[in-house]
Design a protein around this motif. Structure first.
Motif, PDB file in Angstrom:
ATOM      1  N   ALA A  95       0.883  -1.069   0.071  1.00  0.00           N
ATOM      2  CA  ALA A  95      -0.012   0.003  -0.063  1.00  0.00           C
ATOM      3  C   ALA A  95       0.835   1.513  -0.087  1.00  0.00           C
ATOM      4  O   ALA A  95       0.519   2.167  -0.809  1.00  0.00           O
ATOM      5  N   GLN A  96       2.000   1.283   0.715  1.00  0.00           N
ATOM      6  CA  GLN A  96       2.842   2.575   0.788  1.00  0.00           C
ATOM      7  C   GLN A  96       3.544   2.700  -0.575  1.00  0.00           C
ATOM      8  O   GLN A  96       3.508   3.782  -1.161  1.00  0.00           O
ATOM      9  N   TRP A  97       3.877   1.552  -1.234  1.00  0.00           N
ATOM     10  CA  TRP A  97       4.485   1.642  -2.570  1.00  0.00           C
ATOM     11  C   TRP A  97       3.494   2.305  -3.683  1.00  0.00           C
ATOM     12  O   TRP A  97       3.829   2.964  -4.337  1.00  0.00           O
ATOM     13  N   GLY A  98       2.370   1.724  -3.370  1.00  0.00           N
ATOM     14  CA  GLY A  98       1.060   2.131  -4.233  1.00  0.00           C
ATOM     15  C   GLY A  98       0.861   4.050  -3.933  1.00  0.00           C
ATOM     16  O   GLY A  98       0.662   4.546  -4.949  1.00  0.00           O
ATOM     17  N   ASP A  99       0.738   4.373  -2.796  1.00  0.00           N
ATOM     18  CA  ASP A  99       0.547   5.536  -2.489  1.00  0.00           C
ATOM     19  C   ASP A  99       1.626   6.557  -2.777  1.00  0.00           C
ATOM     20  O   ASP A  99       1.511   7.813  -2.911  1.00  0.00           O
ATOM     21  N   THR A 100       2.868   6.061  -3.244  1.00  0.00           N
ATOM     22  CA  THR A 100       4.225   6.904  -3.268  1.00  0.00           C
ATOM     23  C   THR A 100       4.394   6.354  -4.830  1.00  0.00           C
ATOM     24  O   THR A 100       4.204   7.417  -5.720  1.00  0.00           O
ATOM     25  N   SER A 106       2.382   7.355 -12.072  1.00  0.00           N
ATOM     26  CA  SER A 106       1.037   7.490 -12.688  1.00  0.00           C
ATOM     27  C   SER A 106       0.694   8.941 -13.291  1.00  0.00           C
ATOM     28  O   SER A 106       0.277   9.242 -14.135  1.00  0.00           O
ATOM     29  N   MET A 107       1.069   9.629 -12.232  1.00  0.00           N
ATOM     30  CA  MET A 107       0.787  11.364 -12.546  1.00  0.00           C
ATOM     31  C   MET A 107       1.566  11.839 -13.333  1.00  0.00           C
ATOM     32  O   MET A 107       1.124  12.712 -14.259  1.00  0.00           O
ATOM     33  N   ALA A 108       2.781  11.440 -13.464  1.00  0.00           N
ATOM     34  CA  ALA A 108       3.895  11.969 -14.505  1.00  0.00           C
ATOM     35  C   ALA A 108       3.493  11.527 -15.974  1.00  0.00           C
ATOM     36  O   ALA A 108       3.363  12.310 -16.759  1.00  0.00           O
ATOM     37  N   TYR A 109       2.897  10.016 -15.930  1.00  0.00           N
ATOM     38  CA  TYR A 109       2.348   9.700 -17.201  1.00  0.00           C
ATOM     39  C   TYR A 109       1.108  10.417 -17.599  1.00  0.00           C
ATOM     40  O   TYR A 109       0.759  10.851 -18.828  1.00  0.00           O
ATOM     41  N   ALA A 178      -3.712  -2.885   0.452  1.00  0.00           N
ATOM     42  CA  ALA A 178      -3.092  -2.866  -0.920  1.00  0.00           C
ATOM     43  C   ALA A 178      -3.652  -2.683  -2.106  1.00  0.00           C
ATOM     44  O   ALA A 178      -3.322  -1.847  -2.976  1.00  0.00           O
ATOM     45  N   ASP A 179      -5.059  -3.249  -2.125  1.00  0.00           N
ATOM     46  CA  ASP A 179      -5.628  -2.959  -3.600  1.00  0.00           C
ATOM     47  C   ASP A 179      -6.364  -1.631  -3.479  1.00  0.00           C
ATOM     48  O   ASP A 179      -6.272  -0.919  -4.605  1.00  0.00           O
ATOM     49  N   PHE A 180      -6.674  -0.954  -2.406  1.00  0.00           N
ATOM     50  CA  PHE A 180      -7.121   0.264  -2.507  1.00  0.00           C
ATOM     51  C   PHE A 180      -5.965   1.517  -2.911  1.00  0.00           C
ATOM     52  O   PHE A 180      -6.365   2.424  -3.396  1.00  0.00           O
ATOM     53  N   SER A 181      -4.832   1.113  -2.312  1.00  0.00           N
ATOM     54  CA  SER A 181      -3.668   1.958  -2.539  1.00  0.00           C
ATOM     55  C   SER A 181      -3.054   1.708  -3.904  1.00  0.00           C
ATOM     56  O   SER A 181      -2.680   2.579  -4.581  1.00  0.00           O
ATOM     57  N   LEU A 182      -3.463   0.948  -4.684  1.00  0.00           N
ATOM     58  CA  LEU A 182      -2.945   0.463  -5.903  1.00  0.00           C
ATOM     59  C   LEU A 182      -3.678   0.977  -7.131  1.00  0.00           C
ATOM     60  O   LEU A 182      -3.736   1.288  -8.066  1.00  0.00           O
ATOM     61  N   TYR A 183      -5.193   0.953  -6.658  1.00  0.00           N
ATOM     62  CA  TYR A 183      -6.348   1.319  -7.695  1.00  0.00           C
ATOM     63  C   TYR A 183      -6.456   2.732  -7.848  1.00  0.00           C
ATOM     64  O   TYR A 183      -6.446   3.070  -9.018  1.00  0.00           O
ATOM     65  N   HIS A 298      -4.989  14.728  13.646  1.00  0.00           N
ATOM     66  CA  HIS A 298      -4.153  13.360  13.662  1.00  0.00           C
ATOM     67  C   HIS A 298      -3.529  13.309  12.185  1.00  0.00           C
ATOM     68  O   HIS A 298      -3.902  13.450  11.151  1.00  0.00           O
ATOM     69  N   PHE A 299      -2.232  12.784  12.289  1.00  0.00           N
ATOM     70  CA  PHE A 299      -1.549  12.392  11.261  1.00  0.00           C
ATOM     71  C   PHE A 299      -0.790  11.047  11.388  1.00  0.00           C
ATOM     72  O   PHE A 299      -0.293  10.738  12.589  1.00  0.00           O
ATOM     73  N   PRO A 300      -0.698  10.353  10.538  1.00  0.00           N
ATOM     74  CA  PRO A 300       0.268   9.034  10.452  1.00  0.00           C
ATOM     75  C   PRO A 300       1.612   9.393  10.833  1.00  0.00           C
ATOM     76  O   PRO A 300       2.046  10.601  10.248  1.00  0.00           O
ATOM     77  N   ARG A 301       2.250   8.564  11.385  1.00  0.00           N
ATOM     78  CA  ARG A 301       3.844   8.964  11.875  1.00  0.00           C
ATOM     79  C   ARG A 301       4.683   8.937  10.501  1.00  0.00           C
ATOM     80  O   ARG A 301       5.438   9.665  10.366  1.00  0.00           O
ATOM     81  N   ILE A 302       4.454   7.885   9.725  1.00  0.00           N
ATOM     82  CA  ILE A 302       5.298   7.555   8.712  1.00  0.00           C
ATOM     83  C   ILE A 302       4.752   8.877   7.586  1.00  0.00           C
ATOM     84  O   ILE A 302       3.593   8.816   7.341  1.00  0.00           O
ATOM     85  N   GLY A 303       5.979   9.480   7.113  1.00  0.00           N
ATOM     86  CA  GLY A 303       5.696  10.387   6.004  1.00  0.00           C
ATOM     87  C   GLY A 303       5.326  11.942   6.539  1.00  0.00           C
ATOM     88  O   GLY A 303       5.275  12.729   5.916  1.00  0.00           O
ATOM     89  N   TYR A 304       5.700  12.076   8.051  1.00  0.00           N
ATOM     90  CA  TYR A 304       5.465  13.390   8.343  1.00  0.00           C
ATOM     91  C   TYR A 304       6.459  13.824   9.609  1.00  0.00           C
ATOM     92  O   TYR A 304       7.165  12.837  10.028  1.00  0.00           O
TER      93      TYR A 304
END
Length: 313
Positions: A95-100, A106-109, A178-183, A298-304
């Motif tokens: 999921a983290q790979w999908g979100d980053t 994808s956005m660059a494409y 994982a599915d939601f982050s890749l989708y 509230h924020f997740p610790r990873i990424g902040y």
């Protein structure tokens, strides 16, 4: 429990992730449409500065980042689970790979001239406003150029197809986080830049999986305006749904300190307030706004990034 209020806009890919998560959990929610570009005064009233999309509001608690929003929804509706015990670690990692990595490729494409034409048509002023806003959010970070993203995106789609194999979803017969982050990055290509969506046809298994994800839907929701959402916050008392509470001090910053919390990358506007939680999974700050009253953000610790302020927030 107070109602779930999602602050989003229809074309946001991360908002599509959150909407589909709500559909998967079969949770009713209120839909507040926010601007895709700054200024966002009603968002800032709730967060104190953070401006990325979406936000999940529950009373006077504001949950930022879809990684944390997913955890909150899991707490509210534990079944069906997003984190099956046998695949929990792998699902979160994918999921983290999908979100980053996958998202930015994808956005660059998608932001090739054909994709921009799909998004904005004959509205050059709107396209420029959007581009200027995202340039400001980018903060001079190096991103893939559209042509460089083509080969990478094709490779990533093949890897997703290989991971699926003959399965319905990434980890088996049911979706995980994982599915939601890749989708959602692929959804943007398919829905927002259809002239570029032919790249998805190279991996039929991915398209079939996307159809299954789209079939989850967004669940039961109804509109709400942002002023009413702010009034809900002002009339509520903060009461976090995050269950981990053990203080994990990795910064030498005690609870009660005036702090800022800032995304590591993209959209690096800070939120400031009193640090009331720093656990192994999340940070929470308390702040007061003239319109929203006292809220917890509230924020997740990873990424902040957490920093102590020299003067009170």
């Amino acid at each position: 429990m107070a109602e779930l209020i999602l602050h989003h806009y229809p074309t946001s890919p991360f908002a599509e992730k959150a909407r589909t998560l709500l559909g998967f959990k079969q949770l009713p929610w209120k839909s507040v449409h926010i601007p895709p570009v700054m200024p966002k005064p009603d968002v800032v009233a709730l967060t104190g500065g953070y401006r990325r999309t979406p936000l999940l509001q529950i009373g006077a608690d504001i949950y930022c980042d879809t990684a944390l929003i997913a955890d909150v929804l899991e707490h509210i509706a534990p079944t069906p689970t997003l984190y099956p015990p046998l695949h929990k670690g792998m699902a979160r990692t994918l999921a983290q790979w999908g979100d980053t990595t996958l998202f930015w490729t994808s956005m660059a494409y998608n932001f090739q001239p054909q994709g921009l034409a799909d998004m904005f048509g004959a509205q050059p002023a709107l396209a420029k406003t959007f581009a200027d806003d995202r340039m400001a959010m980018n903060n001079n970070q190096t991103r893939l150029r559209p042509k460089d993203a083509i080969a990478a995106y094709k490779s990533y789609l093949r890897r997703i197809s290989e991971t699926l194999g003959s399965q319905e979803f990434m980890m088996g017969d049911v979706p995980t986080i994982a599915d939601f982050s890749l989708y959602h990055p692929l959804w943007f290509t398919r829905v927002r830049t259809p002239s570029l969506a032919g790249i998805l046809e190279l991996t039929p298994a991915v398209l079939q999986w996307m159809d299954r994800m789209a079939g989850i839907g967004h669940g039961e929701h109804e509109p709400m305006n942002s002023a009413d959402a702010i009034a809900v916050a002002a009339a509520s008392t903060p009461a976090s749904l995050l269950t981990d509470s053990t203080f994990q001090d990795d910064h030498g910053i005690p609870l009660g300190s005036a702090v800022s919390i800032t995304p590591e990358s993209f959209g690096k506007e800070s939120s400031e307030g009193e640090l009331v939680a720093a656990t192994r999974t999340h940070f929470t700050l308390r702040r007061t706004d003239p319109r929203a009253g006292t809220v917890q953000v509230h924020f997740p610790r990873i990424g902040y990034v957490l920093k102590k302020l020299e003067t009170p927030a």
